[in-house]
Motif scaffolding. Structure first.
Motif, PDB file in Angstrom:
ATOM      1  N   GLY A   1      24.605   5.559   3.856  1.00  8.70           N
ATOM      2  CA  GLY A   1      24.229   6.895   4.340  1.00  8.70           C
ATOM      3  C   GLY A   1      23.189   6.832   5.461  1.00  8.70           C
ATOM      4  N   ALA A   2      22.979   8.002   6.085  1.00  7.87           N
ATOM      5  CA  ALA A   2      22.021   8.077   7.201  1.00  7.87           C
ATOM      6  C   ALA A   2      20.595   7.787   6.737  1.00  7.87           C
ATOM      7  CB  ALA A   2      22.107   9.443   7.845  1.00  7.87           C
ATOM      8  N   ASP A   3      20.329   7.869   5.427  1.00 12.43           N
ATOM      9  CA  ASP A   3      18.985   7.516   4.951  1.00 12.43           C
ATOM     10  C   ASP A   3      18.850   6.020   4.705  1.00 12.43           C
ATOM     11  OD1 ASP A   3      18.031  10.050   5.144  1.00 12.43           O
ATOM     12  OD2 ASP A   3      18.375  10.581   3.044  1.00 12.43           O
TER      13      ASP A   3
ATOM     14  N   ILE B   1       5.328   4.713   9.185  1.00 12.97           N
ATOM     15  CA  ILE B   1       6.149   5.300   8.120  1.00 12.97           C
ATOM     16  C   ILE B   1       7.311   4.336   7.886  1.00 12.97           C
ATOM     17  CG2 ILE B   1       7.525   7.332   7.417  1.00 12.97           C
ATOM     18  CD1 ILE B   1       4.783   8.289   8.231  1.00 12.97           C
ATOM     19  N   VAL B   2       7.437   3.821   6.671  1.00 12.68           N
ATOM     20  CA  VAL B   2       8.545   2.897   6.378  1.00 12.68           C
ATOM     21  C   VAL B   2       9.473   3.580   5.369  1.00 12.68           C
ATOM     22  CG1 VAL B   2       9.189   0.633   5.477  1.00 12.68           C
ATOM     23  CG2 VAL B   2       7.093   0.885   6.818  1.00 12.68           C
ATOM     24  N   GLY B   3      10.645   3.964   5.817  1.00 12.52           N
ATOM     25  CA  GLY B   3      11.602   4.674   4.958  1.00 12.52           C
ATOM     26  C   GLY B   3      12.308   5.718   5.797  1.00 12.52           C
TER      27      GLY B   3
ATOM     28  N   VAL C   1       0.806  -1.242   0.000  1.00 14.43           N
ATOM     29  CA  VAL C   1       0.000   0.000   0.000  1.00 14.43           C
ATOM     30  C   VAL C   1       0.831   1.281   0.000  1.00 14.43           C
ATOM     31  CG1 VAL C   1      -1.935  -1.107   1.187  1.00 14.43           C
ATOM     32  CG2 VAL C   1      -0.237   0.122   2.523  1.00 14.43           C
ATOM     33  N   GLY C   2       2.158   1.168   0.017  1.00 11.06           N
ATOM     34  CA  GLY C   2       2.995   2.370   0.046  1.00 11.06           C
ATOM     35  C   GLY C   2       3.583   2.572   1.436  1.00 11.06           C
ATOM     36  N   PRO C   3       4.533   3.507   1.543  1.00  9.18           N
ATOM     37  CA  PRO C   3       5.327   3.606   2.785  1.00  9.18           C
ATOM     38  C   PRO C   3       4.633   4.310   3.947  1.00  9.18           C
ATOM     39  CG  PRO C   3       6.055   5.225   1.182  1.00  9.18           C
ATOM     40  CD  PRO C   3       4.988   4.433   0.500  1.00  9.18           C
ATOM     41  N   ILE C   4       3.429   4.878   3.693  1.00  9.25           N
ATOM     42  CA  ILE C   4       2.712   5.520   4.816  1.00  9.25           C
ATOM     43  C   ILE C   4       1.351   4.825   4.902  1.00  9.25           C
ATOM     44  CG2 ILE C   4       1.792   7.700   5.721  1.00  9.25           C
ATOM     45  CD1 ILE C   4       3.698   9.168   3.852  1.00  9.25           C
TER      46      ILE C   4
ATOM     47  N   GLU D   1      14.432   8.181   4.932  1.00 13.05           N
ATOM     48  CA  GLU D   1      14.411   9.550   4.400  1.00 13.05           C
ATOM     49  C   GLU D   1      13.043  10.182   4.676  1.00 13.05           C
ATOM     50  OE1 GLU D   1      13.538  12.745   1.841  1.00 13.05           O
ATOM     51  OE2 GLU D   1      12.652  10.787   1.478  1.00 13.05           O
ATOM     52  N   LEU D   2      12.012   9.359   4.480  1.00 13.40           N
ATOM     53  CA  LEU D   2      10.639   9.822   4.702  1.00 13.40           C
ATOM     54  C   LEU D   2      10.423  10.181   6.183  1.00 13.40           C
ATOM     55  CD1 LEU D   2       8.324   9.945   2.652  1.00 13.40           C
ATOM     56  CD2 LEU D   2       7.525   7.732   3.500  1.00 13.40           C
ATOM     57  N   GLY D   3      10.896   9.298   7.061  1.00 17.75           N
ATOM     58  CA  GLY D   3      10.739   9.521   8.495  1.00 17.75           C
ATOM     59  C   GLY D   3      11.468  10.782   8.934  1.00 17.75           C
ATOM     60  N   ARG D   4      12.681  10.943   8.413  1.00 16.90           N
ATOM     61  CA  ARG D   4      13.473  12.126   8.783  1.00 16.90           C
ATOM     62  C   ARG D   4      12.752  13.405   8.332  1.00 16.90           C
ATOM     63  NH1 ARG D   4      18.711  11.650   9.632  1.00 16.90           N
ATOM     64  NH2 ARG D   4      18.907   9.860   8.243  1.00 16.90           N
ATOM     65  N   ARG D   5      12.186  13.335   7.106  1.00 21.44           N
ATOM     66  CA  ARG D   5      11.498  14.516   6.570  1.00 21.44           C
ATOM     67  C   ARG D   5      10.257  14.843   7.414  1.00 21.44           C
ATOM     68  NH1 ARG D   5       8.628  14.705   1.960  1.00 21.44           N
ATOM     69  NH2 ARG D   5       9.434  12.722   1.186  1.00 21.44           N
TER      70      ARG D   5
END
Ligand code: HEM
Length: 443
Positions: A374-376, A70-72, A54-57, A74-78
């Motif tokens: 990387g951190a992401d 939230i799976v990801g 269903v996507g990362p959110i 970069e997404l979580g950091r944002r």
């Protein structure tokens, strides 16, 4: 309208989230409202699959409350960056014990100020200065575990007790400078036994209030600024450094006491995974036993012991960040309603085959080169201003523990099975214990 909503539905319920979505221009995230707390007990990879479907959110229910996952990284950091002011970390409520409560839930200027003071007090050289004491704590407890006769079925509980004693001892020494084997050390340790006799106590009762006051008063009398002379070792500690800098106050001291309380749980849980991987990978442990700990690895390389610890963090220890929305938020077009719990997943992105080929295989060689993804891609210690200030310390203590285990013993698994979801984290099987066979002397 919103007042009526609050009166009608419990704040964290699905009904409340749905009602808020009705008055918003934005929809709730996709996904069936499955019960995460139930499903995950038997299916650790559920969220990975759900994110692919269903996507990362996506939304879900956990413990009867409305959650957004939230799976990801970069997404979580944002998300954390864009809505820093409105996402509150969930942790122990310690305000009844000391002003301003736990650093983990502070926000804004208070958080910046206390975190900065703490970071200044964490010094790599203190780990080196305490090295002999830390080695002794690990060696002593492991020797007692190895030589004590017990029925195989008692080894799991005994192992946990032993690892808890090692983690508690190491943190007491590093944080407060109380040296292993001294009356001061025993006194502080006894205080912690009362604070959390069977693990971290989430809802503080009279026993926690009394134990906290006892530890605090003893530390102030023995190691605080007003003490006429400090016991040996007090200088090379976080408390000693804060006293020297003149920044220690009731909030920082209360935080130090509870960081050790919570940190010993994190640390012994990590040690438990280390023992499990050590028992499963005797060849790697053998190589660690023969590594020269006094030799600094060539530039850009890590020791195998350190790589082993970091791979354990990737595989099992670091799971998620939890926040609660303080108001309605819109992220990537989806509504995260006020009071929703937001789970930012770490364990799942750490299984990405694009970054970690064969992601479910334990392979410390991934981390032998000091250049990490990387951190992401890899963030075992968090993603925002609340990142773990003790990441390096936790790795350093784990390396000391792993080397003490490797040099003296060959662990053999006694009871095993699939990992289980414990009260806070995933853990090795409940019956996982080991027999520690002495290792032939290393020449
Ligand atoms: C053993 C392995 C450890 C892991 C995997 C770990 C992981 C983490 C993570 C992921 C966070 C971020 C939490 C969030 O953003 O909500 C965090 C924060 C924190 N950790 Fe650790 N931790 C470990 C050990 C420790 C130890 C040993 C201590 C102290 C004795 C400690 C003290 C803290 C504190 C105080 C914070 C909050 C910092 C802030 O809010 O500014 N951790 N840790």
């Amino acid at each position: 309208m919103l007042k009526k909503l609050r009166a009608k539905f419990p704040r964290r319920s699905v009904a409340y989230a749905r009602a808020r979505a009705l008055v918003s221009r934005h929809p709730l995230p996709p996904g069936d409202l499955v019960r995460l707390d139930v499903i995950e007990k038997n299916d650790r990879t559920f969220l990975l699959r759900r994110a692919t479907e269903v996507g990362p959110i996506f939304k879900a229910i956990a413990w009867d409350e409305f959650w957004v996952c939230i799976v990801g990284l970069e997404l979580g950091r944002r998300l954390l960056r864009e809505h820093a002011d409105a996402l509150r970390p969930v942790t122990l409520k310690l305000e009844p014990l000391f002003p301003k409560g736990f650093l983990r839930q502070m926000q804004g200027e208070d958080h910046r100020r206390y975190r900065k003071a703490l970071q200044r007090a964490i010094r790599g050289e203190d780990l080196a200065a305490n090295r002999r004491g830390l080695d002794a704590i690990a060696a002593d407890a492991l020797a007692r575990y190895a030589t004590q006769p017990r029925a195989a079925e008692d080894s799991a509980a005994d192992l946990i007790r032993t690892l808890n004693a090692i983690a508690s001892g190491m943190l007491i020494q590093i944080f407060f400078g109380a040296q292993f084997g001294t009356p001061q050390f025993e006194r502080v340790l006894a205080g912690y036994h009362r604070l959390g006799p069977y693990g971290l106590v989430w809802n503080l009762g009279p026993q926690q209030h009394a134990a906290f006051a006892e530890i605090r008063d003893f530390l102030l009398a023995e190691f605080g600024g007003a003490a006429t002379s400090h016991p040996p070792g007090a200088e090379a500690s976080i408390l000693g450094q804060l006293v020297r800098e003149g920044t220690l106050d009731a909030t920082l001291l209360g935080n130090l006491i509870y960081m050790v309380e919570m940190g010993r749980y994190d640390t012994y849980s990590l040690f438990r995974w280390l023992v499990k991987y050590a028992a499963d990978h005797p060849t790697l442990l053998d190589a660690i036993a023969h590594e020269d700990a006094s030799k600094v690895p060539p530039t850009g390389r890590r020791s195998l012991a350190e790589a082993f610890v970091i791979e354990t963090l990737r595989m099992d220890q670091s799971e998620r960040l939890i926040r609660v929305a303080q108001r309605d938020l819109v992220f990537e077009g989806w509504l995260i309603p006020k009071h929703a719990t937001v789970r930012i997943c770490l364990w799942e992105p750490h299984k990405s085959p694009a970054t970690f080929p064969e992601p479910f295989r334990f392979d410390p060689a991934r981390f032998l080169a000091e250049k990490d993804p990387g951190a992401d891609q890899f963030a075992p210690f968090g993603l925002d201003a609340h990142q773990c200030p003790f990441g390096d310390l936790a790795i350093g203590l784990s390396v000391i523990f792993l080397r003490a285990l490797a040099r003296a013993y060959v662990p053999a698994s006694l009871g095993d099975g699939l990992p289980v979801k414990g009260a806070f984290h995933w853990e090795p099987a409940s019956r996982f214990g080991v027999k520690l066979e002495p290792r032939p002397p290393i020449t």
